[in-house]
Design a protein around this motif. Structure first.
Motif, PDB file in Angstrom:
ATOM      1  N   PHE A  10      14.990 -13.838 -24.753  1.00  0.00           N
ATOM      2  CA  PHE A  10      14.248 -14.120 -25.186  1.00  0.00           C
ATOM      3  C   PHE A  10      12.741 -12.989 -24.886  1.00  0.00           C
ATOM      4  O   PHE A  10      11.996 -12.940 -25.623  1.00  0.00           O
ATOM      5  N   TYR A  11      12.764 -12.043 -24.244  1.00  0.00           N
ATOM      6  CA  TYR A  11      12.457 -11.214 -23.839  1.00  0.00           C
ATOM      7  C   TYR A  11      12.337  -9.775 -24.616  1.00  0.00           C
ATOM      8  O   TYR A  11      11.382  -9.502 -25.372  1.00  0.00           O
ATOM      9  N   ILE A  12      13.735  -9.741 -24.966  1.00  0.00           N
ATOM     10  CA  ILE A  12      14.273  -9.130 -26.427  1.00  0.00           C
ATOM     11  C   ILE A  12      13.700  -8.957 -27.325  1.00  0.00           C
ATOM     12  O   ILE A  12      13.402  -8.508 -27.938  1.00  0.00           O
ATOM     13  N   GLY A  13      14.444 -10.392 -27.264  1.00  0.00           N
ATOM     14  CA  GLY A  13      14.104 -11.459 -29.132  1.00  0.00           C
ATOM     15  C   GLY A  13      12.822 -11.270 -29.666  1.00  0.00           C
ATOM     16  O   GLY A  13      12.683 -10.990 -30.492  1.00  0.00           O
ATOM     17  N   PHE A  14      11.661 -11.619 -28.524  1.00  0.00           N
ATOM     18  CA  PHE A  14      10.606 -11.726 -29.140  1.00  0.00           C
ATOM     19  C   PHE A  14       9.583 -10.372 -28.690  1.00  0.00           C
ATOM     20  O   PHE A  14       8.283 -10.978 -29.187  1.00  0.00           O
ATOM     21  N   GLN A  15       9.871  -9.943 -27.595  1.00  0.00           N
ATOM     22  CA  GLN A  15       8.792  -8.936 -27.299  1.00  0.00           C
ATOM     23  C   GLN A  15       9.590  -7.593 -27.335  1.00  0.00           C
ATOM     24  O   GLN A  15       8.868  -6.662 -28.118  1.00  0.00           O
ATOM     25  N   GLY A  16      10.645  -7.264 -26.960  1.00  0.00           N
ATOM     26  CA  GLY A  16      11.587  -5.470 -27.179  1.00  0.00           C
ATOM     27  C   GLY A  16      11.527  -5.858 -28.171  1.00  0.00           C
ATOM     28  O   GLY A  16      10.911  -4.106 -29.146  1.00  0.00           O
ATOM     29  N   TRP A  17      12.539  -6.406 -29.594  1.00  0.00           N
ATOM     30  CA  TRP A  17      12.456  -6.051 -30.505  1.00  0.00           C
ATOM     31  C   TRP A  17      10.763  -6.044 -31.692  1.00  0.00           C
ATOM     32  O   TRP A  17      11.168  -5.140 -32.448  1.00  0.00           O
ATOM     33  N   PRO A  18      10.517  -6.758 -31.056  1.00  0.00           N
ATOM     34  CA  PRO A  18       9.210  -6.425 -32.680  1.00  0.00           C
ATOM     35  C   PRO A  18       9.165  -5.464 -32.331  1.00  0.00           C
ATOM     36  O   PRO A  18       8.108  -4.472 -33.283  1.00  0.00           O
TER      37      PRO A  18
END
Length: 301
Positions: A23-31
């Protein structure tokens, strides 16, 4: 056998943290990575026509009056809100930490309720309360005011007014932080001070403050960073007006990236603005954290 058991424990640990990591990668890291990429593009965000411009967006920002206006307003909002937020939340925490206070759990809940209320709902309600015909002006007239004040319509009053409303909404969560810090004060030390004749002020100044100071540094850091990220309450109440007097970085980026009122959206330019301001926030966080560590280290020595 021991190594196999330890390996299984490690595997289970990774299994449990995997959803959070994804979830962190999808909603924080990637953006964040996407914003870095977009900041180097001349792109509206809605068309397939995009071109690589390198650092041109950043160079343009340095001479953009409206960017620096929003940049300055973000820091003005921080200066208006953070000192008041810290002092008021600490006062409430000390007051509601008194065991002799009746119904203190009820008061804690009442002060915390605005925190869990949607910012857009708070903004809409406050528009009516602070309007020229609202409750605030009505109260002022009861005390003899002869003219109504358009708090959100005057450029000089709009940003301080929004800051006060932001403090009212967020004071409950920082009150909880201070209450948690106050639980670390040893009661035996407090009782010894009372036996020695220390009053409430002496107890707070010489015992409570030195003990909660390290946690207080964390609370100030959180309040500062969160105030610089303000968006929803400003967007709902003023939209950055009047005359861009309350335009903060959140509303500037939103308007540039998505709003059609400025013509064709410029997602690449807005991403560059967000990245530049984000670097400033990181720098401020680093400085405040360093100061906090120095104060904590000095206290230990």
């Amino acid at each position: 056998m021991h190594k196999k058991r330890k390996l299984r424990q490690y595997i289970w640990c990774w299994i449990f943290i995997l959803p959070t990591t994804l979830f962190y990668i999808g909603f924080q890291g990637w953006p964040i990575l996407s914003s870095i990429y977009y900041s180097a593009l001349n792109w509206s965000g809605i068309s397939s026509d995009k071109s690589f411009v390198g650092l041109s967006n950043f160079k343009e920002l340095l001479s953009d009056h409206w960017f620096w206006n929003a940049f300055a307003n973000s820091f003005k909002y921080m200066l208006y809100s953070v000192p008041l937020l810290i002092v008021l939340s600490l006062f409430l925490a000390v007051l509601l930490n008194e065991k002799t206070l009746k119904m203190r759990e009820v008061y804690r809940t009442l002060f915390f309720l605005p925190v869990i209320t949607t910012a857009s709902i708070v903004g809409i309600i406050m528009l009516f309360i602070w309007s020229p015909t609202g409750a605030i002006n009505g109260l002022m007239q009861l005390f003899g005011a002869k003219r109504t004040v358009n708090f959100l319509g005057q450029a000089s009053l709009a940003l301080p007014t929004v800051a006060v409303i932001g403090v009212w909404k967020d004071v409950g969560i920082y009150m909880i932080y201070w209450l948690a810090a106050l639980q670390s004060v040893p009661q035996d030390v407090v009782e010894a001070a009372k036996i020695d004749g220390a009053g409430k002020w002496e107890e707070f100044r010489y015992i409570t403050v030195p003990i909660i100071l390290p946690i207080g540094g964390v609370i100030i850091l959180l309040a500062t960073i969160n105030s610089l990220k303000v968006f929803d309450i400003v967007q709902t109440m003023t939209g950055g007006g009047p005359f861009f007097a309350t335009d903060v970085m959140g509303t500037f980026v939103y308007r540039t990236a998505y709003a059609s009122s400025v013509g064709m959206p410029r997602l690449g330019y807005a991403s560059a603005a967000a990245m530049l301001f984000g670097l400033c926030v990181i720098l401020i966080g680093f400085i405040l954290n360093t100061l906090k560590n120095l104060i904590s280290r000095k206290r230990v020595d």
